[in-house]
Design an enzyme around this catalytic site. Structure first.
Site, PDB file in Angstrom:
ATOM      1  N   MET A 179      -0.203   0.996   5.235  1.00  0.00           N
ATOM      2  CA  MET A 179      -0.997   1.231   6.438  1.00  0.00           C
ATOM      3  C   MET A 179      -2.006   0.106   6.632  1.00  0.00           C
ATOM      4  SD  MET A 179      -1.792   5.330   6.536  1.00  0.00           S
ATOM      5  CE  MET A 179      -2.301   5.489   4.830  1.00  0.00           C
ATOM      6  N   ASP A 222      -4.291  -5.068   5.849  1.00  0.00           N
ATOM      7  CA  ASP A 222      -4.754  -5.824   4.691  1.00  0.00           C
ATOM      8  C   ASP A 222      -3.704  -6.870   4.313  1.00  0.00           C
ATOM      9  OD1 ASP A 222      -6.395  -6.585   2.603  1.00  0.00           O
ATOM     10  OD2 ASP A 222      -5.724  -4.990   1.254  1.00  0.00           O
ATOM     11  N   SER A 248       0.848  -1.196   0.000  1.00  0.00           N
ATOM     12  CA  SER A 248       0.000   0.000   0.000  1.00  0.00           C
ATOM     13  C   SER A 248       0.883   1.246   0.000  1.00  0.00           C
ATOM     14  CB  SER A 248      -0.956  -0.037   1.197  1.00  0.00           C
ATOM     15  OG  SER A 248      -1.860   1.054   1.148  1.00  0.00           O
ATOM     16  N   THR A 249       0.803   2.077   1.028  1.00  0.00           N
ATOM     17  CA  THR A 249       1.574   3.314   1.064  1.00  0.00           C
ATOM     18  C   THR A 249       3.069   3.021   0.965  1.00  0.00           C
ATOM     19  OG1 THR A 249      -0.126   4.238   2.519  1.00  0.00           O
ATOM     20  CG2 THR A 249       1.938   5.453   2.332  1.00  0.00           C
ATOM     21  N   HIS A 265      -2.651  -0.870  -3.319  1.00  0.00           N
ATOM     22  CA  HIS A 265      -3.775   0.022  -3.059  1.00  0.00           C
ATOM     23  C   HIS A 265      -3.597   1.309  -3.860  1.00  0.00           C
ATOM     24  CE1 HIS A 265      -4.400  -1.944   1.169  1.00  0.00           C
ATOM     25  NE2 HIS A 265      -4.894  -2.670   0.182  1.00  0.00           N
TER      26      HIS A 265
END
Length: 374
Positions: free
Chosen positions: A314, A317, A194-195, A221
């Site tokens: 973050m 997931d 993600s991030t 993401h």
């Protein structure tokens, strides 16, 4: 508690005002100043040392990409980009994430978005998340600079009917037909991030040789409109093929498949073949695509050797999906070490759940993966 000190940078006076109003509507944030272009931004960052900068891309004198590159070289600071949802805007956003921006928010209707309030919550959420990363940003920026020197040469155009040469003396990987007819199991690598993921994916995928014997299925993401640019950028920097996956597409060795923004990505078995299945079921924990959805689909595959990777991001997931993979069959996991994560959320959740077989810094993940598969 001290407030998060933000510098707002945009060439539009209207956008500077409305973004400032959005941020100061949250009691944890204060806007300490505004800048009209990248040159002003650099000067004010040096003077004011903000906790976070919101940075527009399209500006006169010095644009956002030029300013971002200089900031990361001279005075690293967490940056949240404000992007336009166009092909050019998406390409620039991917480049910004590569340069070191923490995250981005899409302007709903172009450079001057009168409806910017539609994404007010997203702006506040990303600024708060970025502020937490100020302490580790200098170390992470140094790591990125070291990686820049390892970047491979751009991929050469393929030559028709010419097989790819072996790398480092290894024999070429078998074709799909050979793999299925010689009695060996199919292989599959599933990866979630993600991030900080776009830069992390570049580090990993660009280090994988073109003889890699398995497909890599990926959830990053990212909203719709940006994943195609991400795939194209990664493809240009990698020896293996990287593509945004399409529904029903055959999943083949030596290729990385990135879930399109806004769609869940699953892998199904169809007549002994691995194929992509995309759908629009409800987001999972706020995400679509979801790492859990991808991992859970992989857990249902039979007669497949599986590897799972969780990198920076973050939240948690991927942890539920990895747990299901562990419960339903043999899988080897690689989790990114905290020392190289932009955000140590998703990796920490997997480690705390006892699901990590290997905890590896980012620049060693490709090496570890190749070793495990061989």
């Amino acid at each position: 508690m001290e407030k998060i000190r933000v510098l707002v940078v945009d060439d539009s006076a209207f956008m500077r005002k409305v973004i400032s109003d959005i941020l100061t509507s949250d009691p944890a944030i204060e806007v300490i100043d505004r800048a009209r272009n990248g040159l002003e931004c650099m000067e004010k960052v040096k003077q004011l040392d903000p906790d976070v900068v919101t940075l527009d891309i399209e500006m006169p004198v010095m644009n956002g990409l030029e300013a971002l590159e200089q900031l990361m070289l001279q005075t690293p600071v967490p940056v949240v980009m404000l992007s336009s949802l166009t092909k050019e805007g998406a390409d620039a956003t991917i480049r910004a994430l590569e340069y070191g921006a923490i995250d981005f928010v899409t302007k709903p209707s172009g450079p001057i978005s009168l409806d910017i309030n539609k994404v007010a919550d997203g702006i506040i959420e990303r600024v708060k998340a970025a502020a937490q990363m100020k302490g580790r940003l200098k170390r992470h920026t140094l790591f990125n600079r070291l990686q820049m020197h390892k970047r491979p040469a751009p991929k050469s155009p393929p030559v028709a009917n010419e097989s790819r040469p072996a790398v480092s003396g290894h024999p070429p990987s078998p074709t799909i037909r050979e793999t299925r007819t010689n009695g060996s199991l199919q292989k599959l690598v599933a990866l979630g991030t993600s991030t900080g993921g776009p830069k992390a994916l570049q580090t990993v995928l660009s280090a994988i040789p073109d003889t890699f014997p398995a497909p890599i299925v990926i959830v990053q993401h990212m909203p719709a409109g940006f994943t195609k640019s991400l795939a194209q950028r990664l493809d240009s920097l990698s020896a293996i093929r990287v593509t945004e996956v399409t529904d029903g597409q055959l999943i083949e060795p030596g290729t990385a498949y990135i879930a399109p923004g806004g769609y869940h990505f699953e892998v199904h078995q169809v007549n002994g073949q691995l194929r992509a299945h995309l759908h629009l079921q409800d987001p999972r924990s706020g995400h679509r695509p979801s790492v859990d959805v991808l991992f859970e689909s992989v857990s249902r595959l039979t007669n497949v050797d599986k590897w799972a990777i969780i990198m920076t991001g973050m939240g948690n997931d991927g942890t539920k999906g990895l747990k299901q993979m562990k419960e339903t069959g043999r899988v080897t996991s690689i989790i990114e070490d905290e020392s190289t994560c932009v955000v140590y959320g998703m990796p920490r959740a997997a480690i705390q759940a006892g699901l990590a077989d290997n905890v590896v810094p980012l620049d060693k993940i490709a090496e570890k993966l190749c070793m495990l598969l061989n």
